[in-house]
Every structure is written in structure tokens, then in C-alpha cells.
Design a protein around this motif. Sequence first.
Motif, PDB file in Angstrom:
ATOM      1  N   GLY A 119       0.821  -1.206   0.000  1.00 13.73           N
ATOM      2  CA  GLY A 119       0.000   0.000   0.000  1.00 13.73           C
ATOM      3  C   GLY A 119       0.856   1.257   0.000  1.00 13.73           C
ATOM      4  O   GLY A 119       1.794   1.394  -0.776  1.00 13.73           O
ATOM      5  N   THR A 120       0.552   2.187   0.917  1.00 10.04           N
ATOM      6  CA  THR A 120       1.293   3.453   0.990  1.00 10.04           C
ATOM      7  C   THR A 120       2.140   3.543   2.259  1.00 10.04           C
ATOM      8  O   THR A 120       2.507   4.633   2.685  1.00 10.04           O
ATOM      9  CB  THR A 120       0.314   4.638   0.948  1.00 10.04           C
ATOM     10  N   ILE A 121       2.438   2.391   2.873  1.00 11.21           N
ATOM     11  CA  ILE A 121       3.162   2.389   4.148  1.00 11.21           C
ATOM     12  C   ILE A 121       4.508   3.088   4.031  1.00 11.21           C
ATOM     13  O   ILE A 121       4.917   3.834   4.922  1.00 11.21           O
ATOM     14  CB  ILE A 121       3.360   0.942   4.639  1.00 11.21           C
ATOM     15  N   PHE A 122       5.221   2.850   2.905  1.00  7.27           N
ATOM     16  CA  PHE A 122       6.579   3.373   2.769  1.00  7.27           C
ATOM     17  C   PHE A 122       6.645   4.613   1.869  1.00  7.27           C
ATOM     18  O   PHE A 122       7.718   4.964   1.394  1.00  7.27           O
ATOM     19  CB  PHE A 122       7.504   2.284   2.215  1.00  7.27           C
ATOM     20  N   ALA A 123       5.517   5.240   1.617  1.00  7.07           N
ATOM     21  CA  ALA A 123       5.507   6.453   0.790  1.00  7.07           C
ATOM     22  C   ALA A 123       6.447   7.499   1.389  1.00  7.07           C
ATOM     23  O   ALA A 123       6.545   7.622   2.618  1.00  7.07           O
ATOM     24  CB  ALA A 123       4.083   7.001   0.700  1.00  7.07           C
ATOM     25  N   PRO A 124       7.206   8.229   0.532  1.00  6.08           N
ATOM     26  CA  PRO A 124       7.092   8.326  -0.925  1.00  6.08           C
ATOM     27  C   PRO A 124       7.862   7.253  -1.714  1.00  6.08           C
ATOM     28  O   PRO A 124       7.850   7.276  -2.932  1.00  6.08           O
ATOM     29  CB  PRO A 124       7.680   9.704  -1.221  1.00  6.08           C
ATOM     30  N   VAL A 125       8.545   6.319  -1.026  1.00  8.12           N
ATOM     31  CA  VAL A 125       9.221   5.243  -1.740  1.00  8.12           C
ATOM     32  C   VAL A 125       8.149   4.301  -2.298  1.00  8.12           C
ATOM     33  O   VAL A 125       7.299   3.819  -1.553  1.00  8.12           O
ATOM     34  CB  VAL A 125      10.175   4.470  -0.812  1.00  8.12           C
ATOM     35  N   PRO A 126       8.155   4.041  -3.606  1.00  9.30           N
ATOM     36  CA  PRO A 126       7.073   3.267  -4.235  1.00  9.30           C
ATOM     37  C   PRO A 126       7.191   1.760  -4.032  1.00  9.30           C
ATOM     38  O   PRO A 126       7.315   0.984  -4.984  1.00  9.30           O
ATOM     39  CB  PRO A 126       7.210   3.646  -5.712  1.00  9.30           C
ATOM     40  N   VAL A 127       7.139   1.303  -2.763  1.00  5.88           N
ATOM     41  CA  VAL A 127       7.162  -0.128  -2.472  1.00  5.88           C
ATOM     42  C   VAL A 127       5.762  -0.677  -2.699  1.00  5.88           C
ATOM     43  O   VAL A 127       4.819  -0.297  -2.005  1.00  5.88           O
ATOM     44  CB  VAL A 127       7.618  -0.403  -1.029  1.00  5.88           C
ATOM     45  N   SER A 128       5.613  -1.565  -3.669  1.00  3.63           N
ATOM     46  CA  SER A 128       4.291  -2.106  -3.997  1.00  3.63           C
ATOM     47  C   SER A 128       3.984  -3.387  -3.226  1.00  3.63           C
ATOM     48  O   SER A 128       2.824  -3.665  -2.921  1.00  3.63           O
ATOM     49  CB  SER A 128       4.197  -2.373  -5.503  1.00  3.63           C
ATOM     50  N   ALA A 129       5.003  -4.202  -2.935  1.00  7.33           N
ATOM     51  CA  ALA A 129       4.773  -5.468  -2.243  1.00  7.33           C
ATOM     52  C   ALA A 129       6.042  -5.912  -1.529  1.00  7.33           C
ATOM     53  O   ALA A 129       7.156  -5.528  -1.906  1.00  7.33           O
ATOM     54  CB  ALA A 129       4.319  -6.552  -3.215  1.00  7.33           C
ATOM     55  N   ILE A 130       5.858  -6.733  -0.496  1.00  5.41           N
ATOM     56  CA  ILE A 130       6.971  -7.321   0.238  1.00  5.41           C
ATOM     57  C   ILE A 130       6.820  -8.834   0.175  1.00  5.41           C
ATOM     58  O   ILE A 130       5.788  -9.387   0.570  1.00  5.41           O
ATOM     59  CB  ILE A 130       6.987  -6.858   1.709  1.00  5.41           C
ATOM     60  N   ASP A 131       7.839  -9.506  -0.346  1.00  2.00           N
ATOM     61  CA  ASP A 131       7.824 -10.965  -0.456  1.00  2.00           C
ATOM     62  C   ASP A 131       8.673 -11.581   0.651  1.00  2.00           C
ATOM     63  O   ASP A 131       9.827 -11.185   0.851  1.00  2.00           O
ATOM     64  CB  ASP A 131       8.369 -11.410  -1.815  1.00  2.00           C
ATOM     65  N   TYR A 231      23.036   9.298  -1.526  1.00  2.00           N
ATOM     66  CA  TYR A 231      21.949  10.165  -1.065  1.00  2.00           C
ATOM     67  C   TYR A 231      20.919   9.288  -0.340  1.00  2.00           C
ATOM     68  O   TYR A 231      20.491   8.259  -0.858  1.00  2.00           O
ATOM     69  CB  TYR A 231      21.318  10.891  -2.246  1.00  2.00           C
ATOM     70  N   THR A 232      20.543   9.728   0.873  1.00  2.12           N
ATOM     71  CA  THR A 232      19.713   8.879   1.748  1.00  2.12           C
ATOM     72  C   THR A 232      18.425   9.573   2.128  1.00  2.12           C
ATOM     73  O   THR A 232      18.409  10.771   2.423  1.00  2.12           O
ATOM     74  CB  THR A 232      20.474   8.505   3.032  1.00  2.12           C
ATOM     75  N   LEU A 233      17.344   8.788   2.115  1.00  2.23           N
ATOM     76  CA  LEU A 233      16.033   9.254   2.556  1.00  2.23           C
ATOM     77  C   LEU A 233      15.578   8.371   3.705  1.00  2.23           C
ATOM     78  O   LEU A 233      15.567   7.136   3.588  1.00  2.23           O
ATOM     79  CB  LEU A 233      15.019   9.183   1.407  1.00  2.23           C
ATOM     80  N   ALA A 234      15.238   8.972   4.831  1.00  5.25           N
ATOM     81  CA  ALA A 234      14.790   8.232   6.009  1.00  5.25           C
ATOM     82  C   ALA A 234      13.289   8.352   6.172  1.00  5.25           C
ATOM     83  O   ALA A 234      12.726   9.444   6.035  1.00  5.25           O
ATOM     84  CB  ALA A 234      15.502   8.734   7.263  1.00  5.25           C
ATOM     85  N   ILE A 235      12.634   7.226   6.431  1.00  4.15           N
ATOM     86  CA  ILE A 235      11.180   7.186   6.621  1.00  4.15           C
ATOM     87  C   ILE A 235      10.891   6.480   7.932  1.00  4.15           C
ATOM     88  O   ILE A 235      11.458   5.427   8.216  1.00  4.15           O
ATOM     89  CB  ILE A 235      10.491   6.427   5.465  1.00  4.15           C
ATOM     90  N   GLU A 236       9.997   7.039   8.732  1.00  4.60           N
ATOM     91  CA  GLU A 236       9.580   6.420   9.983  1.00  4.60           C
ATOM     92  C   GLU A 236       8.079   6.271  10.004  1.00  4.60           C
ATOM     93  O   GLU A 236       7.328   7.100   9.464  1.00  4.60           O
ATOM     94  CB  GLU A 236      10.060   7.224  11.188  1.00  4.60           C
ATOM     95  N   GLY A 237       7.605   5.213  10.607  1.00  8.01           N
ATOM     96  CA  GLY A 237       6.170   4.986  10.681  1.00  8.01           C
ATOM     97  C   GLY A 237       5.861   3.827  11.592  1.00  8.01           C
ATOM     98  O   GLY A 237       6.690   3.382  12.377  1.00  8.01           O
ATOM     99  N   LYS A 238       4.629   3.310  11.457  1.00  7.37           N
ATOM    100  CA  LYS A 238       4.189   2.189  12.284  1.00  7.37           C
ATOM    101  C   LYS A 238       3.224   1.331  11.495  1.00  7.37           C
ATOM    102  O   LYS A 238       2.356   1.854  10.789  1.00  7.37           O
ATOM    103  CB  LYS A 238       3.520   2.700  13.573  1.00  7.37           C
ATOM    104  N   PHE A 239       3.411   0.018  11.593  1.00 11.12           N
ATOM    105  CA  PHE A 239       2.527  -0.906  10.900  1.00 11.12           C
ATOM    106  C   PHE A 239       1.175  -0.952  11.593  1.00 11.12           C
ATOM    107  O   PHE A 239       1.086  -0.794  12.803  1.00 11.12           O
ATOM    108  CB  PHE A 239       3.128  -2.306  10.882  1.00 11.12           C
TER     109      PHE A 239
END
Length: 239
Positions: A119-131, A231-239
Amino acid sequence: MRRIRLTTGPTAMFGAAFVIALIVFMPMRLVLGWFGLGETGLAARAVNGSVWWGSMSDTRFGDLELGDLRARLSPVQLFVGRARVTLDGRESSKPLHGAIGVSRHSFGLDDMTASLAAGTIFAPVPVSAIDLDDVSVRFQDGTCQHAEGRVRANLSGDLAGIALTQGLAGTARCDSGALLLPLASQSGTETAALRLWATGRFRAELSVQPTDPAAVPKLVLSGFQPGANGYTLAIEGKF
């Protein structure tokens, strides 16, 4: 012929039979509630059936969609004070097979193989699925104690003009109490370090080493900061 007399009275035998029948036909939803599986992030729109052959509809783990699953409780694990629920969604459009284990002081995944829509958990990184490929993780008292198995993040589209469709992959391990997924592309120019804690909090650091100088301004505009690994982009969130 020698006869063997049963010393157990009819009352005790009836009581034992009643307890066995109660366990066999116990609703799955009651067991999931008793062992606090909902506190781990597992939720479903509906839970039906017994502990030996139940079903979970519209199942989610945090913000990750798992779909419709069959669920079965392991009786052996109950004797050691641990609830191990085997989940099977191989017949659905989102294949999944493995188990979730919970005890008083620990929880985790056992031999989990699945493809999960991000979904949009890792936005703006376009992760569509985790296998997940045979992934096992164990948290003990909130600390990652064991992790193994292959993880792949599938990406769609591009980021700041850089195509990321080849995805990132790596092997799960524990690091400083957190679950660490060190992922990298086949070329090695794109890497990601995804850390997950027992509380459901995560931090993802995506690093890109652009081969085209024209991509640098786009990366900066997208929030990337220059560092030792490009170049690094850091994203924080919660499942």
C-alpha cells in the motif's frame, strides 16, 4: 482370560470426555483473544470455525493486507504455554503460508512465505509489495532474539527519475534489539535498511548512488540528503 478393570469412575471419564470435546470444538476467535494475538497487530473482519480448522476473513497485520486465510492451532505448543496458529492462504490471490506464535513473553513468525501488498506504508518510496521466503522472527520481551529468511521489496515506477523496478532483496537478522532487513538491488547502487521494533514502529533508510549527475537535483528535491552512501532518505512509521 484375565480381565482388566478400569479404576476410573464414570464421573471422571465423563469429565475428561467433556474437556476433550470442549477443546476440540472451541471457537478459534476465543483462542485468538485469550492469547492476545490482536495485540501483535493481527486482525480480521470475521473469525469462524474451531481451533483445529478455522478461517479468518479480510485479515490484516497492521496496515498489511493478508486476505482470507485458513487458521489452525497447534496442540503441541499449548503444552509449553505457547499459541502457534498456522495460517494458510495458498488458495487465495495472495499466497501465504506460515505461522504466528505467541507466549507470555514472546511473539513472532515461523517459516512464513508470503507476498504482501504494501500500500502506501513506505511512501514516498514506491514499495508495492513485500515478499517473504521462509522467514522466521522471534521477539522476546520486546527484543529481537532470532531472525532468518529472505525478504524482497518490490518497487513500482521510479523515484526522482531513477527506475527501481528490479526491487531490493536481503536476509533478515536481528540488530540492537530490532529486526533488521538489509536490502540491496542487484547493481548495489540502491540499498535500504529497514528496522522494525516489537511495538510495530519502523525506520527505513533508502540510499541511492546515482550514476547520472542529472538525477542529483531530483533526489534532493525528493528529500534525499547527501551522505557516505550516496543520497539517503529516512522514513519512519508504524505498521
